[in-house]
Structures are given as C-alpha cells and as structure tokens.
Design an enzyme around this catalytic site. Structure first.
Site, PDB file in Angstrom:
ATOM      1  N   GLU A   6     -35.253  36.520  11.441  1.00  0.00           N
ATOM      2  CA  GLU A   6     -35.591  35.061  11.726  1.00  0.00           C
ATOM      3  C   GLU A   6     -36.611  35.152  12.726  1.00  0.00           C
ATOM      4  OE1 GLU A   6     -31.823  33.509  12.710  1.00  0.00           O
ATOM      5  OE2 GLU A   6     -31.799  34.240  14.886  1.00  0.00           O
ATOM      6  N   ASP A  26     -27.922  39.113  25.965  1.00  0.00           N
ATOM      7  CA  ASP A  26     -26.767  39.564  25.166  1.00  0.00           C
ATOM      8  C   ASP A  26     -27.481  40.421  24.203  1.00  0.00           C
ATOM      9  OD1 ASP A  26     -28.153  37.516  23.720  1.00  0.00           O
ATOM     10  OD2 ASP A  26     -26.155  37.498  22.369  1.00  0.00           O
ATOM     11  N   SER A  45     -27.250  33.616  25.422  1.00  0.00           N
ATOM     12  CA  SER A  45     -28.354  34.040  24.706  1.00  0.00           C
ATOM     13  C   SER A  45     -29.494  34.250  25.671  1.00  0.00           C
ATOM     14  CB  SER A  45     -28.612  33.314  23.507  1.00  0.00           C
ATOM     15  OG  SER A  45     -29.639  34.252  23.002  1.00  0.00           O
ATOM     16  N   ASP A  67     -33.282  40.301  25.198  1.00  0.00           N
ATOM     17  CA  ASP A  67     -32.619  39.177  25.935  1.00  0.00           C
ATOM     18  C   ASP A  67     -31.164  39.499  26.704  1.00  0.00           C
ATOM     19  OD1 ASP A  67     -31.258  39.050  23.522  1.00  0.00           O
ATOM     20  OD2 ASP A  67     -31.060  36.834  23.606  1.00  0.00           O
TER      21      ASP A  67
END
Length: 546
Positions: A392, A308, A148, A306
């Site tokens: 989230e 990925d 990530s 980011d």
C-alpha cells in the site's frame, strides 16, 4: 497545506508530551459512552485514541480485551495469544491492562521474554509459525498495542486472528460492538486479575520474538548476498520496536550495519517534527527522516521503521524514496528472483497505490489484484500464495518466503528495509536506480494526496456512491476508462470512488481513523495534468455534497 517552520527540526522542549499527565489520565479519566467520540471504534488499524480526550483509557482496554476473549471463546481459538507492544507511552499501561483481562479469562499469553518492545511483523510471524507447526491443534492469535506512527499522546490496540494479519471488518465490528456493550454497563462483567497476579500466572510465558524472526530470515531474503556485497547500511529505528532486531540481525549475518540512534523515550524528543510541526514517527516523511537524510553520504543505503515497525522508509544516495517508487522497484526485483512462487502469483496493491505497479505487472506477465485500503484485504492472498506481494502507498508491504509460504500477513517494515539491501546486492544497483530505469521504460508518474475536512455527511455520501452516480466521460482531457466504487480485486466497497484514464486517475475516500477526506491523484503526463486531476476531484466532491 503550509509547511510548519519547525518541520524537519527537533521539537522544542516546551512542546514535548507530559508523560506523567498522559499516563495518569489513562487510569483516572473515564469515557462517556453517550459520547460517540469516546466509544470504542475500530478503523483500518484498530482502535486508536488518547487518554487526554477520554478515547484511550484503562476502561477502553479492559472492555476491548474482554471482547477479544469472548470472540476467541465463541470461535474455538484456544491456543496461545501472542501479545506485543511498541514504545508509545500509553502502550505499557495498555499492555498491563490487557494482561489483567487475558489472565482472568484463562488465556495462554506469550509476551516478550525480556520486556522489550515487539514489532508488529514479529507478532504476525510468531502466529503463523505456531499455527504451521501445530497444525490440527489449538490455534494461536495475537494482540498488538500500538498507534503505529501517531503522535506520542496516542495509544492503539489491534487484534490479529489466527491467520496472523489484521482482523477483517466482520471481526472488528463484532469486537467493537461487544466492547461498547461492556462500556455501557461500566465494565461490570469484565473479568480481571490484579496485574501482579496476572503477570505471575503460569498462563503467561516469555517468548523470544526477536530470535525467531532473526533466525528465519534466510527463508525469505538472500542474507548471504547482502553480507557478501559489503553494502554499508544505516538504520534509524525512530525510537521504536525495530531497535531490538537490528543488532542481532547484523551479528547473526555479519552485515555492515550501523544503528544511528538507539534512544527509547516516550516523548520521541529525538524525532524531527513532521510538516505540520507535530511529532509523528512517519518514516515516509522527508521531514521526519531529515536526520537520516543528513547522514546518507555515510552509507550506501539507509532505512527506518515507525514505532511498531510495520512501515519502511528507504534512503538511497539520491534521498528518501517515495513509497510508491520503492514498491514498484521491489515488485520488479521480487517477481524476477522468486522462482518457486506460483506461476500465477499476483501483485497485490490497494486502489490508491501507484499505477506504475500495473505497468510493471503487465511487463512481467503478472496479474495485479487491486483491493480497498487496509492491509487486511491481502491476508487471504498471502495465505494461499495467490499474491506474491501485497503493498500500500503508505509504505506498508509484505511478501512470501522463497518457497511461496507466507512470512507475515501484516505489514513488515524491517523485511522491506532488508529487501532494499538484497536488491542492491543482487541487482548491483540501488532501489532508486532500479526505479529510474522503470520510469525510462514505463513513464514517470507524479502522485499527490490532499486532505479535506470530512463529517458524517461526507462519509455517508461517499459510501453510498454507485458508478452510475458519476457522470464523467473524460478525465483531465482523456477518456474515462473506469469508475470504481468497489475494488476490482475482490468486489469490496472502497468507501468512496476512483476514476481512471490511461493518463492518470484520482480517488476520493474518507479516512478510517481521522475526520478528513483523502483525495489522491496520479498523472503520467506531468505536474499540470496532476493539478487538473486534483481540480476535477475537488469539483466532483463539491457536486456530490451540494
């Protein structure tokens, strides 16, 4: 935490990662299975580590991939496995190692047809499309090689089962245990072909992840409205996998979109340092996003993902939007514009995501489903349409197609970036303006996360908590309305505690990937009240550990 003097600045050359040493260590260092820190460990986002600390090596990836093959065989998963990787230096060698084991186990593998990096959501979307179009046939699943937004020295490995999203804890626990069994026996039973033979195998075929993702966008976004609005867009892929998506999207839908940085370099030398002075490709950090922030007057809206591409960062004229703020504005727009979604489709959020979403949900007449941290908890709700959106606080989200079918069951950064453009086009105001109007209606919360060191004692104590262990009647001057150690949405343990009042809340939980304890707080009564919440959270933590 003090802000490092290098924060927001490009890294000094002498601080850049030594890529040859990093990759060499991947092949030459071996983990000691007797050291707990060097064993396979799946956190909230798969196994992560570095070759320099013997936590992400060739031996790890061979063992984990063999465990995935064993899991597939045990559960009758015989369709193609879609595999992608991001632009971290360790992703390429780990990708090759995984392919060696997959081919040796006679797994059909679909990889990028042109060798480009592959975004996490493109893998999830590919899995869902295959399984929908081949119902009743062998199911597909996936692997994504990525840590990530972690620093350049890190590597990561995630497994996505046939539902397309992050694997459940029961699945990752099984894979973790099986992989460690192989490590304990020096990988003697791991099947493996030399890479050149594996790559030439008829089992391994190219797949155009980009074309499928780009062509399907009208199923989930109003691309015509974005194009017709003429909104001027800027994009910084931060040297990651989303780079391959943006130009095809702009060309296909005739968008006024400029990619401001096309560099791919595993040192990530072009990414400004985060608040601690480290290179970390976190698109929700104002320090990392300082380059795009400096260009915000050149665009109506700009954004980043980011490496990925499972996270989003939205820059409006007013600056970088707090992820909680953007998600509230996104929910407000989505649930007022997606008329084919189920009438009872809920807003899904993790326990540490802003309570502004609860107020938005109440106003819209939508239930809010609150789950523990980790996007895997949203998979069943997105799969059956009972949640229109899952999100989230760490800038991760996905939502349903116009017809209520799932688009991806993993976080989708480019999707949320383009949604900001749709919001601007259809609402005729930017997402930050939408959020500002929400605060006028529901109040303006302040949100903050603090970190503290956490050892095994802290983790064990927090995981064992029950509501009756917490003797609190009031919270920063307001009556306590809830003490949670399990998520109200699905009853799963949160690994810590959340305490709520009408005026605010705090939550304490250990990180799933770092040796820290995370303390979250949110107040609807201002800065002084927010600090009081944090003080009470820290006091509770000290009492629990006494």
């Amino acid at each position: 935490m003090a802000i490092h003097p290098q924060a927001g600045r490009l890294p000094a050359p002498e601080t850049l990662e030594n890529i040859p040493a990093l990759v060499s260590a991947y092949y030459t260092e071996s983990p000691d299975p007797q050291q707990a820190s060097q064993r396979v460990a799946f956190g909230t986002s798969g196994h992560r580590g570095s070759s320099l600390s013997q936590t992400f090596t060739e031996r790890h990836i061979h063992a984990i991939t063999q465990a995935v093959c064993d899991y597939r065989k045990q559960h009758g998963i015989a369709g193609p496995l879609f595999m992608g990787a991001d632009s971290h230096a360790l992703s390429e060698p780990a990708f090759r190692s995984a392919l060696e084991v997959l081919a040796a186990n006679d797994v059909q593998v679909r990889i990028s047809h042109d060798g480009s990096c592959t975004a996490t959501p493109a893998v999830s979307h590919a899995i869902l499309c295959w399984n929908a179009e081949h119902a009743g046939q062998a199911r597909a699943d996936g692997i994504i090689i990525t840590p990530s937004h972690n620093p350049p020295c890190d590597g990561g490995f995630k497994y996505n089962p046939p539902h397309g999203g992050p694997a459940e804890t029961t699945v990752t626990s099984w894979i973790e245990g099986r992989a460690n069994h192989y490590l304990d026996h020096l990988n003697c039973d791991v099947l493996r072909l030399p890479y050149n033979r594996a790559r030439r195998s008829s089992l391994v075929q190219g797949y155009d992840f980009t074309a499928r993702y780009v062509e399907d966008l009208p199923r989930i976004l109003d691309m015509d409205a974005i194009a017709a609005s003429g909104v001027k867009l800027g994009v910084d892929p931060l040297g990651g996998a989303s780079l391959s998506l943006w130009d095809p999207i702009a060309e296909r839908y005739k968008l006024d979109l400029t990619v401001v940085n096309t560099a791919i370099d595993p040192t990530f030398r072009f990414v400004p340092c985060d608040k601690d002075g480290k290179i970390r490709m976190d698109c929700s950090s104002p320090y990392v996003m300082s380059g795009l922030l400096n260009m915000r007057d050149s665009f109506d809206l700009s954004f980043a993902c980011d490496p990925d591409s499972d996270r989003h960062g939205i820059v409006a004229k007013s600056g970088l939007m707090n992820p909680n703020h953007y998600l509230a504005a996104a929910a407000w727009h989505l649930f007022r514009s997606r008329f084919q979604w189920r009438a009872d489709a809920a807003i899904g959020k993790t326990l540490v995501t802003s309570a502004m979403l609860d107020r938005v949900g109440q106003e819209l007449g939508r239930k809010v489903i609150e789950v523990p941290v980790g996007f895997k908890w949203f998979v069943p709700y997105l799969s059956d349409g009972s949640c229109g959106m899952g999100c989230e606080e760490s800038a991760g989200a996905s939502f349903l197609c116009f017809d209520g079918s799932p688009w991806s069951t993993d976080k989708d950064g480019p999707l949320l970036c383009l949604l900001a453009a749709e919001m601007t086009a259809r609402e005729e105001r930017a997402p930050d303006e939408i959020y500002r109007s929400l605060t006028e209606q529901f109040g303006a919360p302040l949100y903050q996360r603090q970190d503290a060191p956490a050892d095994d004692k802290v983790r064990t104590c927090l995981k064992a908590l029950k509501p009756e262990d917490i003797q609190l009647q009031s919270l920063a001057g307001s009556p306590v309305t809830g003490i949670l150690t399990t998520a109200p949405g699905n009853g799963a343990s949160i690994g810590g505690v959340k305490i709520c009042s009408e005026a605010g809340w705090f939550a304490i939980r250990p990180s799933g990937t770092e040796a820290i304890c995370k303390v979250y707080a949110e107040s609807f009564q201002g800065e002084q009240h927010l600090q009081a919440l944090h003080a009470e959270a820290q006091a509770l933590l000290q009492r629990l550990l006494a």
